[in-house]
Scaffold this active site. Structure first.
Site, PDB file in Angstrom:
ATOM      1  N   GLY A 190       0.965  10.973  -2.623  1.00 30.78           N
ATOM      2  CA  GLY A 190       0.426  12.320  -2.478  1.00 30.78           C
ATOM      3  C   GLY A 190      -0.801  12.597  -3.312  1.00 30.78           C
ATOM      4  O   GLY A 190      -1.293  13.731  -3.337  1.00 30.78           O
ATOM      5  N   SER A 216       2.803  -0.848  -0.423  1.00 27.28           N
ATOM      6  CA  SER A 216       2.711  -0.455   0.983  1.00 27.28           C
ATOM      7  C   SER A 216       1.266  -0.361   1.439  1.00 27.28           C
ATOM      8  O   SER A 216       0.355  -0.146   0.644  1.00 27.28           O
ATOM      9  CB  SER A 216       3.382   0.906   1.195  1.00 27.28           C
ATOM     10  OG  SER A 216       4.724   0.880   0.805  1.00 27.28           O
ATOM     11  N   ARG A 217       1.089  -0.506   2.743  1.00 28.01           N
ATOM     12  CA  ARG A 217      -0.179  -0.131   3.357  1.00 28.01           C
ATOM     13  C   ARG A 217      -0.134   1.368   3.626  1.00 28.01           C
ATOM     14  O   ARG A 217       0.927   1.981   3.658  1.00 28.01           O
ATOM     15  CB  ARG A 217      -0.397  -0.887   4.665  1.00 28.01           C
ATOM     16  CG  ARG A 217      -0.567  -2.393   4.494  1.00 28.01           C
ATOM     17  CD  ARG A 217      -1.050  -3.006   5.790  1.00 28.01           C
ATOM     18  NE  ARG A 217      -1.101  -4.453   5.724  1.00 28.01           N
ATOM     19  CZ  ARG A 217      -2.113  -5.153   5.215  1.00 28.01           C
ATOM     20  NH1 ARG A 217      -3.160  -4.520   4.715  1.00 28.01           N
ATOM     21  NH2 ARG A 217      -2.095  -6.469   5.214  1.00 28.01           N
ATOM     22  N   ALA A 218      -1.305   1.941   3.838  1.00 27.89           N
ATOM     23  CA  ALA A 218      -1.379   3.366   4.131  1.00 27.89           C
ATOM     24  C   ALA A 218      -0.709   3.658   5.470  1.00 27.89           C
ATOM     25  O   ALA A 218      -0.845   2.898   6.424  1.00 27.89           O
ATOM     26  CB  ALA A 218      -2.832   3.813   4.177  1.00 27.89           C
ATOM     27  N   THR A 220      -0.294   7.492   6.372  1.00 26.69           N
ATOM     28  CA  THR A 220      -1.109   8.667   6.684  1.00 26.69           C
ATOM     29  C   THR A 220      -2.148   8.937   5.605  1.00 26.69           C
ATOM     30  O   THR A 220      -2.886   9.911   5.689  1.00 26.69           O
ATOM     31  CB  THR A 220      -0.220   9.912   6.839  1.00 26.69           C
ATOM     32  OG1 THR A 220       0.504  10.119   5.620  1.00 26.69           O
ATOM     33  CG2 THR A 220       0.763   9.736   7.989  1.00 26.69           C
ATOM     34  N   SER A 221      -2.236   8.093   4.591  1.00 32.98           N
ATOM     35  CA  SER A 221      -3.200   8.271   3.511  1.00 32.98           C
ATOM     36  C   SER A 221      -4.432   7.402   3.762  1.00 32.98           C
ATOM     37  O   SER A 221      -4.424   6.524   4.622  1.00 32.98           O
ATOM     38  CB  SER A 221      -2.560   7.890   2.175  1.00 32.98           C
ATOM     39  OG  SER A 221      -2.269   6.507   2.145  1.00 32.98           O
ATOM     40  N   ASP A 278      10.113  16.038   4.779  1.00 33.92           N
ATOM     41  CA  ASP A 278      10.290  15.543   3.421  1.00 33.92           C
ATOM     42  C   ASP A 278      11.781  15.446   3.122  1.00 33.92           C
ATOM     43  O   ASP A 278      12.502  16.426   3.242  1.00 33.92           O
ATOM     44  CB  ASP A 278       9.609  16.499   2.437  1.00 33.92           C
ATOM     45  CG  ASP A 278       9.671  15.998   1.017  1.00 33.92           C
ATOM     46  OD1 ASP A 278       9.805  14.778   0.815  1.00 33.92           O
ATOM     47  OD2 ASP A 278       9.600  16.828   0.095  1.00 33.92           O
ATOM     48  N   SER A 286      14.127   4.658   0.075  1.00 38.64           N
ATOM     49  CA  SER A 286      12.937   3.869   0.377  1.00 38.64           C
ATOM     50  C   SER A 286      12.414   3.163  -0.865  1.00 38.64           C
ATOM     51  O   SER A 286      12.174   1.950  -0.872  1.00 38.64           O
ATOM     52  CB  SER A 286      11.848   4.776   0.962  1.00 38.64           C
ATOM     53  OG  SER A 286      10.618   4.103   1.062  1.00 38.64           O
ATOM     54  N   LYS A 310       2.277  15.795  -3.180  1.00 40.96           N
ATOM     55  CA  LYS A 310       3.530  15.730  -2.422  1.00 40.96           C
ATOM     56  C   LYS A 310       4.618  16.545  -3.118  1.00 40.96           C
ATOM     57  O   LYS A 310       5.393  17.262  -2.479  1.00 40.96           O
ATOM     58  CB  LYS A 310       3.973  14.274  -2.268  1.00 40.96           C
ATOM     59  CG  LYS A 310       5.273  14.124  -1.500  1.00 40.96           C
ATOM     60  CD  LYS A 310       5.715  12.670  -1.440  1.00 40.96           C
ATOM     61  CE  LYS A 310       4.803  11.835  -0.564  1.00 40.96           C
ATOM     62  NZ  LYS A 310       5.304  10.444  -0.409  1.00 40.96           N
TER      63      LYS A 310
END
Length: 525
Positions: A190, A216-218, A220-221, A278, A286, A310
């Site tokens: 976030g 992680s890969r993006a 939505t960022s 959320d 996760s 976030k």
């Protein structure tokens, strides 16, 4: 896959499955297995396959479950079944090869999802069954979305989150290290530009602790840690290579999707993010499932808190921290948390290559490196060093600073890059444009969400060099016409699209006029 709907060829008295010939359509369905059938296909009509039906496909020794899309045009020839890119790869089929089709059985675990939607608790066995069916591809995206909705908000208690975390960590590959202490760190996200992982890992590894970091890969960022690292070195390491890198250098920065430590998480995230729901329980499962699967014993979780982050409040951060620590303790994982400042983006660059340049500047001791990125990374590294026993209470910061200032962290980062396949130079965008302040004043707010959206519209992360550079911070005094940010893009169209968006967002960078608490237009070209 027995139970998916396809009968055994040897089963007596069972009508043989329908057969069509495979055709690769080159359609990206964002990870969902999709099969395309002609509306007038004899098999489609006789079997009653309609749009959104679930069918079982088999080719040789491989099988999968796919969602049907019905084709009304001449895209397919008679006797063909079209496959999405993910279905084609998973089935391992060749052009024109025969594919058997049958109705797919509904997963029994969906009953537990429906019960959870209606308010029932999610038992450990039900959680394991759901995770198993998701990993096996038996859930359509709509089924996965139903499970996410059932867990949304605070609808999972500590026991439920613990059971789901245990099931997710057990579903993929597991890493084991011959060390009593294995450390890790994670950020709940976030906050654009918060690329501390690429600094914490070499600092901690240079001090002798083991830190096998998967990122992680993006989704939505504008950039995930794996996207940023990939501009500097390969990240798609398999399990054997990841272990070799960590055993050689003490740490790695690898893409988690390549090592499949928590495969259910990858599928849940793919559906969860577009829904915008959320869920504390899913977030905890996760994060911690991947840490447990990676063999960590001690984990530090960064929780940025801010009005456009976030996590929006100190109360929400405390609640999440308690849930993370509680689940971790139940599963034998020592979890510490840090509620950090999430009021504005970190560093200057937003986007894979631009964030990588910030990281390099800090590692190389550049006087112009972003001070906020450097300090956040040092604080996190200090806490990890103290958790891991390499520094006493209150002594971790001095150790982290000496390792960074003395060049040991930079040397370790280069060694990790070399072990992962070789270090490279981040790309540069072909097109840039500066956005300037429409009037003078002081920067009152920078919206994390709008900044991230602007970087994505410029092409990040698909175009690694795309994104933006921030030239101001909260509290900065600016004059009319002063540069606020620079947009980077790989094409003129993406640049124009991003600029148009920035000019329409008065709250992107909010500047108070002198003597007034208000703000005018945030930026102009």
């Amino acid at each position: 896959m027995r139970g998916a709907g396809l009968p055994r060829r040897s089963d007596p008295g069972v009508r043989p499955p329908a057969v069509l010939h495979a055709r690769r359509l080159g359609i990206d369905t964002s990870g969902e297995h999709v099969a395309y059938l002609r509306a007038d296909c004899a098999v489609c009509r006789s079997e009653g396959f309609g749009t959104r039906a679930r069918i079982a496909l088999r080719c040789g020794a491989r099988d999968l479950v796919a969602t049907v899309n019905v084709v009304l045009s001449a895209l397919l020839e008679e006797g063909e079944v079209g496959l999405s890119e993910t279905a084609w790869a998973a089935l391992g089929v060749l052009p024109g090869q025969a594919v058997e089709l049958a109705h797919a059985d509904s997963p029994h675990s969906l009953a537990a999802v429906r019960a959870k939607l209606l308010g029932a608790r999610l038992g450990a066995q039900a959680a394991a069954a759901i995770v198993g069916d998701i990993c096996a591809g038996r859930y359509a995206d709509i089924d996965t979305a139903a499970f996410i909705a059932a867990c949304a908000g605070r609808r999972m208690d500590l026991a439920e989150a613990t059971g789901l975390t245990r099931a997710m960590s057990a579903a993929g590959q597991q890493l084991h290290w011959n060390r009593p202490v294995v450390v890790d760190k994670h950020c709940v996200g976030g906050l654009p530009g918060n690329r501390t992982t690429l600094l914490v890992v070499p600092i901690v590894a240079a001090c002798g602790l083991l830190i096998p970091k998967t990122s992680s890969r993006a989704i939505t960022s504008p950039a995930g840690s794996a996207d940023v690292m990939e501009t500097l070195a390969p990240v798609a390491l398999d399990l054997a290579m990841m272990k070799a890198v960590v055993e050689r250098e003490g740490g790695c920065i690898a893409w988690g999707g390549a090592v499949s430590l928590s495969p259910a998480d990858d599928r849940l995230i793919r559906v969860e993010r577009p829904l915008g729901l959320d869920s504390e329980g899913l977030l905890v499962a996760s994060v911690l499932s991947k840490k447990i699967a990676a063999g960590a014993s001690h984990v530090l979780i960064d929780i940025p808190v801010g009005p456009t982050a976030k996590v929006r409040s100190a109360q929400a951060a405390a609640r999440l921290a308690a849930r993370l620590a509680g689940v971790g303790a139940a599963l034998g994982l020592s979890v510490a948390t840090l509620a950090s400042d999430g009021a504005q983006p970190v560093g200057r660059g937003i986007g894979p290559a631009l964030e990588a340049r910030d990281v390099l500047a800090v590692l190389q001791g550049d006087p112009a490196a972003p001070a906020d990125l450097r300090q956040r990374a040092l604080l996190l590294a200090a806490m990890v060093l103290e958790m891991g026993g390499k520094a006493g209470p209150g002594q971790g910061l001095a150790l982290a600073e000496s390792v960074l200032a003395g060049g040991a962290a930079w040397r370790k980062f280069q060694a990790i890059c070399a072990a992962q396949g070789g270090m490279r130079t981040p790309p540069q965008a072909r097109y840039t444009e500066v956005l300037a302040a429409a009037h003078g004043g002081r920067v009152l707010a920078i919206d994390n969400g709008r900044v991230a959206q602007l970087a994505k519209l410029a092409g990040a992360p698909a175009a690694p060099a795309a994104g933006l550079e921030l030239h101001v911070r909260l509290g900065s005094a600016v004059d009319a016409g002063q540069a606020l940010l620079t947009v980077h893009a790989e094409s003129p169209g993406e640049l124009a699209y991003a600029i148009a968006y920035a000019q329409s967002q008065a709250q992107l960078v909010r500047i108070g006029r002198p003597g007034s608490p208000g703000a005018g237009r945030s930026a102009r070209i």
